[in-house]
Write an enzyme that holds these catalytic residues in place. Structure first.
Site, PDB file in Angstrom:
ATOM      1  N   GLU A 121       0.824  -1.224   0.000  1.00 52.86           N
ATOM      2  CA  GLU A 121       0.000   0.000   0.000  1.00 52.86           C
ATOM      3  C   GLU A 121       0.848   1.260   0.000  1.00 52.86           C
ATOM      4  O   GLU A 121       1.744   1.407   0.846  1.00 52.86           O
ATOM      5  CB  GLU A 121      -0.924  -0.008   1.224  1.00 52.86           C
ATOM      6  CG  GLU A 121      -1.876   1.170   1.261  1.00 52.86           C
ATOM      7  CD  GLU A 121      -2.889   1.073   2.394  1.00 52.86           C
ATOM      8  OE1 GLU A 121      -2.843   0.101   3.174  1.00 52.86           O
ATOM      9  OE2 GLU A 121      -3.706   2.003   2.504  1.00 52.86           O
ATOM     10  N   HIS A 172      -1.968  10.779   0.303  1.00 49.00           N
ATOM     11  CA  HIS A 172      -2.060   9.404  -0.202  1.00 49.00           C
ATOM     12  C   HIS A 172      -1.998   9.433  -1.727  1.00 49.00           C
ATOM     13  O   HIS A 172      -1.200   8.752  -2.357  1.00 49.00           O
ATOM     14  CB  HIS A 172      -3.422   8.821   0.233  1.00 49.00           C
ATOM     15  CG  HIS A 172      -3.463   7.328   0.215  1.00 49.00           C
ATOM     16  ND1 HIS A 172      -3.612   6.573   1.359  1.00 49.00           N
ATOM     17  CD2 HIS A 172      -3.371   6.456  -0.795  1.00 49.00           C
ATOM     18  CE1 HIS A 172      -3.601   5.290   1.040  1.00 49.00           C
ATOM     19  NE2 HIS A 172      -3.470   5.197  -0.262  1.00 49.00           N
ATOM     20  N   ASP A 178       4.905 -14.399  11.894  1.00 49.50           N
ATOM     21  CA  ASP A 178       3.538 -14.847  11.643  1.00 49.50           C
ATOM     22  C   ASP A 178       2.601 -13.685  11.934  1.00 49.50           C
ATOM     23  O   ASP A 178       2.080 -13.537  13.045  1.00 49.50           O
ATOM     24  CB  ASP A 178       3.223 -16.047  12.556  1.00 49.50           C
ATOM     25  CG  ASP A 178       1.792 -16.547  12.371  1.00 49.50           C
ATOM     26  OD1 ASP A 178       1.480 -17.638  12.889  1.00 49.50           O
ATOM     27  OD2 ASP A 178       1.002 -15.848  11.713  1.00 49.50           O
ATOM     28  N   LYS A 217      -7.113  -0.971  11.961  1.00 50.59           N
ATOM     29  CA  LYS A 217      -6.507  -1.414  10.680  1.00 50.59           C
ATOM     30  C   LYS A 217      -5.326  -0.508  10.346  1.00 50.59           C
ATOM     31  O   LYS A 217      -4.282  -0.986   9.872  1.00 50.59           O
ATOM     32  CB  LYS A 217      -7.554  -1.340   9.549  1.00 50.59           C
ATOM     33  CG  LYS A 217      -7.064  -1.878   8.217  1.00 50.59           C
ATOM     34  CD  LYS A 217      -6.470  -0.796   7.327  1.00 50.59           C
ATOM     35  CE  LYS A 217      -5.958  -1.353   6.024  1.00 50.59           C
ATOM     36  NZ  LYS A 217      -5.212  -0.352   5.207  1.00 50.59           N
TER      37      LYS A 217
HETATM   38  P1  HMG Z   1       3.739  15.797   3.721  1.00 47.78           P
HETATM   39  O1  HMG Z   1       3.559  16.743   4.852  1.00 47.78           O
HETATM   40  O2  HMG Z   1       3.335  16.200   2.347  1.00 47.78           O
HETATM   41  O3  HMG Z   1       5.236  15.262   3.694  1.00 47.78           O
HETATM   42  O4  HMG Z   1       3.028  14.448   4.123  1.00 47.78           O
HETATM   43  P2  HMG Z   1       6.562  16.091   3.463  1.00 47.78           P
HETATM   44  O5  HMG Z   1       6.820  16.147   1.997  1.00 47.78           O
HETATM   45  O6  HMG Z   1       6.523  17.366   4.256  1.00 47.78           O
HETATM   46  O7  HMG Z   1       7.628  15.095   4.154  1.00 47.78           O
HETATM   47  C1  HMG Z   1       7.571  14.945   5.574  1.00 47.78           C
HETATM   48  C2  HMG Z   1       8.182  13.603   5.896  1.00 47.78           C
HETATM   49  O8  HMG Z   1       7.321  12.574   5.458  1.00 47.78           O
HETATM   50  C3  HMG Z   1       9.492  13.380   5.163  1.00 47.78           C
HETATM   51  O9  HMG Z   1      10.515  13.954   5.930  1.00 47.78           O
HETATM   52  C4  HMG Z   1       9.563  11.889   5.135  1.00 47.78           C
HETATM   53  O10 HMG Z   1      10.008  11.389   6.379  1.00 47.78           O
HETATM   54  C5  HMG Z   1       8.100  11.524   4.926  1.00 47.78           C
HETATM   55  P3  HMG Z   1      11.888  14.372   5.160  1.00 47.78           P
HETATM   56  O11 HMG Z   1      12.584  13.088   4.802  1.00 47.78           O
HETATM   57  O12 HMG Z   1      11.456  15.187   3.949  1.00 47.78           O
HETATM   58  O13 HMG Z   1      12.644  15.192   6.181  1.00 47.78           O
HETATM   59  N1  HMG Z   1       7.812  11.448   3.491  1.00 47.78           N
HETATM   60  C6  HMG Z   1       8.202  10.440   2.703  1.00 47.78           C
HETATM   61  N2  HMG Z   1       8.915   9.337   2.962  1.00 47.78           N
HETATM   62  C7  HMG Z   1       9.121   8.490   1.926  1.00 47.78           C
HETATM   63  N3  HMG Z   1       8.688   8.723   0.667  1.00 47.78           N
HETATM   64  C8  HMG Z   1       7.976   9.822   0.370  1.00 47.78           C
HETATM   65  C9  HMG Z   1       7.697  10.750   1.415  1.00 47.78           C
HETATM   66  N4  HMG Z   1       7.019  11.925   1.480  1.00 47.78           N
HETATM   67  C10 HMG Z   1       7.114  12.331   2.766  1.00 47.78           C
HETATM   68  N5  HMG Z   1       7.516  10.014  -0.846  1.00 47.78           N
HETATM   69  C11 HMG Z   1       2.556  12.162   4.017  1.00 47.78           C
HETATM   70  C12 HMG Z   1       3.008  13.348   3.209  1.00 47.78           C
HETATM   71  C13 HMG Z   1       2.236  10.986   3.094  1.00 47.78           C
HETATM   72  C14 HMG Z   1       3.680  11.793   4.972  1.00 47.78           C
HETATM   73  C15 HMG Z   1       1.294  12.590   4.792  1.00 47.78           C
HETATM   74  O14 HMG Z   1       0.301  13.017   3.865  1.00 47.78           O
HETATM   75  C16 HMG Z   1       0.758  11.480   5.640  1.00 47.78           C
HETATM   76  O15 HMG Z   1       1.294  11.163   6.667  1.00 47.78           O
HETATM   77  N6  HMG Z   1      -0.359  10.925   5.192  1.00 47.78           N
HETATM   78  C17 HMG Z   1      -0.979   9.831   5.948  1.00 47.78           C
HETATM   79  C18 HMG Z   1      -1.231   8.716   4.975  1.00 47.78           C
HETATM   80  C19 HMG Z   1      -1.441   7.449   5.729  1.00 47.78           C
HETATM   81  O16 HMG Z   1      -1.736   7.430   6.901  1.00 47.78           O
HETATM   82  N7  HMG Z   1      -1.279   6.384   4.989  1.00 47.78           N
HETATM   83  C20 HMG Z   1      -1.428   5.060   5.558  1.00 47.78           C
HETATM   84  C21 HMG Z   1      -2.302   4.189   4.647  1.00 47.78           C
HETATM   85  S1  HMG Z   1      -3.998   4.689   4.732  1.00 47.78           S
HETATM   86  C22 HMG Z   1      -4.483   3.999   6.251  1.00 47.78           C
HETATM   87  O17 HMG Z   1      -3.764   3.976   7.191  1.00 47.78           O
HETATM   88  C23 HMG Z   1      -5.832   3.431   6.412  1.00 47.78           C
HETATM   89  C24 HMG Z   1      -6.750   4.347   7.167  1.00 47.78           C
HETATM   90  O18 HMG Z   1      -8.054   3.966   6.847  1.00 47.78           O
HETATM   91  C25 HMG Z   1      -6.525   4.230   8.680  1.00 47.78           C
HETATM   92  C26 HMG Z   1      -7.555   5.017   9.452  1.00 47.78           C
HETATM   93  O19 HMG Z   1      -8.630   5.199   8.957  1.00 47.78           O
HETATM   94  O20 HMG Z   1      -7.172   5.405  10.602  1.00 47.78           O
HETATM   95  C27 HMG Z   1      -6.551   5.784   6.725  1.00 47.78           C
END
Ligand code: HMG
Length: 432
Positions: A89, A386, A288, A272
């Site tokens: 994901e 995302h 596991d 989740k």
């Molecule tokens: P942002 O603020 O746009 O990120 O967030 P940024 O560009 O400012 O970067 C901040 C830091 O994020 C970076 O620090 C990296 O550590 C990391 P830096 O290295 O720049 O000093 N980062 C990355 N690491 C690797 N590859 C990348 C990357 N971009 C940033 N491309 C971010 C962007 C995605 C982090 C933010 O939007 C976020 O945290 N989103 C949350 C998304 C999420 O939770 N996804 C999990 C899957 S969905 C899920 O969990 C199911 C759910 O249903 C659960 C629930 O309902 O509770 C949602």
């Protein structure tokens, strides 16, 4: 049984498990009319050699690689960690890394590795008497179990207690004998299952009953791990690039947490989100993860109402405090971790020496993952971050070449529209 394809000859799968991998691949290729490229997918060896895979599970016809990555920025109990994760994901790894980056680090705790083995006893005449009899012979029974695994005893593990519960259903009473065992750095299933099978005949002799199931319980309530982290208001405000101030983000997350407490429909997805991070590290370290999943969700309902595995509060300075407490069952000896080359590599990257340390790391990732999801869900919304990360996948699905992917993804994010249709529209424009 209709297999859904009209040309397959079921006879060719007779004795499938006795054949070599190559033969099995040829059978699949013939029966499902696989193309040259599809056949190449099966025969392509990955970091997991066929010889190893073939000893791990049955009927092996290939391997199934997943993206393998590392989460960064984690400081757990004052130590820096780079944490391997394997998951399909998008945004999970980025989210965990960002959550760790804007945290003040993770403090953890962990229980002793006590696992529960269950013996089910039916056909007992007097349940109370049978229970008392077992309890009266506890010392003798534990001594019997000690003989099963001298290695575990040598490392300070072994049977610690025996508990007996009387259960009742419409067919009458039965006993649940719970054997509590310190399994040290093992996950414990093999040791526990052997011990309960060894103990069962003696239990039958004492109770004149019949032992049916002898098996580990994955509801490992005595083998939990906890983590706690603080996210300051300033860090939270900064993480939204000024769109929200810190107090607003703290309140938003506390309200998101309230929702999970109030309804199981939200608590399920809340948990989740935790397991996104936990499973990814479990898979990367050859664990596991199904055992963890079962234990986590069962523990979430253990007090009678399915609830979030994390909790959030505000400290005296108005900063956000996140905590997690859950069963965290894993092993660093035995199982796939010893045979899967990438699991070994993950352990080298993590530099952990005990199952407990690995549990403390993994539970911290679970908390980080949950915080990351709540932070965006309760402020800017999930899709922005995302989809930014997903945009590249969408560009590929729309047929972008390697040179076009980043351009198409960037233009979709800029247009705030990440979809196959938009990708195709942009591709049409840049190809003119
Ligand atoms: P942002 O603020 O746009 O990120 O967030 P940024 O560009 O400012 O970067 C901040 C830091 O994020 C970076 O620090 C990296 O550590 C990391 P830096 O290295 O720049 O000093 N980062 C990355 N690491 C690797 N590859 C990348 C990357 N971009 C940033 N491309 C971010 C962007 C995605 C982090 C933010 O939007 C976020 O945290 N989103 C949350 C998304 C999420 O939770 N996804 C999990 C899957 S969905 C899920 O969990 C199911 C759910 O249903 C659960 C629930 O309902 O509770 C949602």
């Amino acid at each position: 049984m209709d297999f859904g394809v009209d040309y397959m000859d079921k006879k060719s799968f007779a004795g499938f498990y006795k054949k070599e991998i190559k033969e099995r691949q040829e059978i699949l290729a013939k029966e499902f009319d696989l193309s040259k490229d599809e056949k190449a997918l099966l025969s392509k060896e990955s970091a997991l050699p066929f010889s190893v895979a073939n000893r791990m599970i049955e009927n092996v016809v290939g391997t199934f690689p997943l993206p393998y990555s590392v989460a960064t920025n984690f400081v757990i109990d004052g130590k820096d960690y780079i944490i391997p994760m394997a998951i399909e994901e998008p945004s999970v790894v980025a989210a965990a890394s960002n959550a760790a980056k804007i945290s003040n680090g993770f403090e953890t705790a962990a229980d002793e590795p006590i696992m529960i083995g269950q013996i089910q006893v039916i056909n007992i005449k007097d349940a109370e008497h049978a229970k008392n009899t077992i309890e009266h012979h506890k010392t003798e029974l534990l001594e019997l179990v000690e003989k099963v695994d001298p290695v575990l005893i040598k490392f300070g593990g072994g049977p610690k207690d025996l508990q007996v519960n009387i259960l009742e259903d419409e067919k009458g009473k039965m006993l649940e004998v719970q054997l509590l065992v310190d399994v040290r750095d093992a996950m414990g299933a093999n040791a526990i299952n052997t011990m309960t099978e060894k103990l069962a005949p003696k239990i039958e002799e004492l109770t004149k009953g019949k032992a049916i199931l002898k098996i580990i319980s994955n509801l490992a309530i005595y083998r939990r791990a906890q983590a706690k982290a603080v996210w300051t208001k300033d860090a939270l405000g900064g993480s939204t690039k000024g769109k929200f101030n810190g107090e607003e983000v703290v309140e938003a997350i506390l309200n998101a947490y309230r929702f999970a407490v109030a309804t199981q429909f939200r608590a399920t997805t809340h948990n989740k989100g935790i397991m996104n991070g936990i499973d990814a590290v479990m898979i990367a370290t050859g664990q596991d993860f199904r055992a963890i999943e079962a234990g986590a969700h069962s523990f979430a309902a253990y007090k009678g109402k399915y609830s979030p595995l994390t909790k959030y509060s505000k400290d005296k300075d108005g900063n956000l405090v996140g905590e997690i407490d859950m069963p965290l069952v894993l092993g660093i000896v035995g199982g796939a971790i010893k045979v899967h080359p990438l699991a070994q590599l993950s352990m080298k990257i993590l530099g952990v020496k005990t199952a407990e340390e690995l549990a403390r790391i993994i539970v911290s990732v679970g908390l980080a993952q949950n915080f990351a999801a709540l932070r965006v869900l309760s402020t800017e919304g999930l899709q922005k971050g995302h989809m930014r990360l997903h945009a590249k996948n969408i560009a590929v699905q729309a047929g972008a070449t390697k040179e076009e992917i980043d351009i198409v993804a960037a233009k979709m994010v800029e247009a705030k529209e990440v979809s196959q249709g938009k990708a195709e529209e942009i591709l049409g424009e840049i190809r003119k």
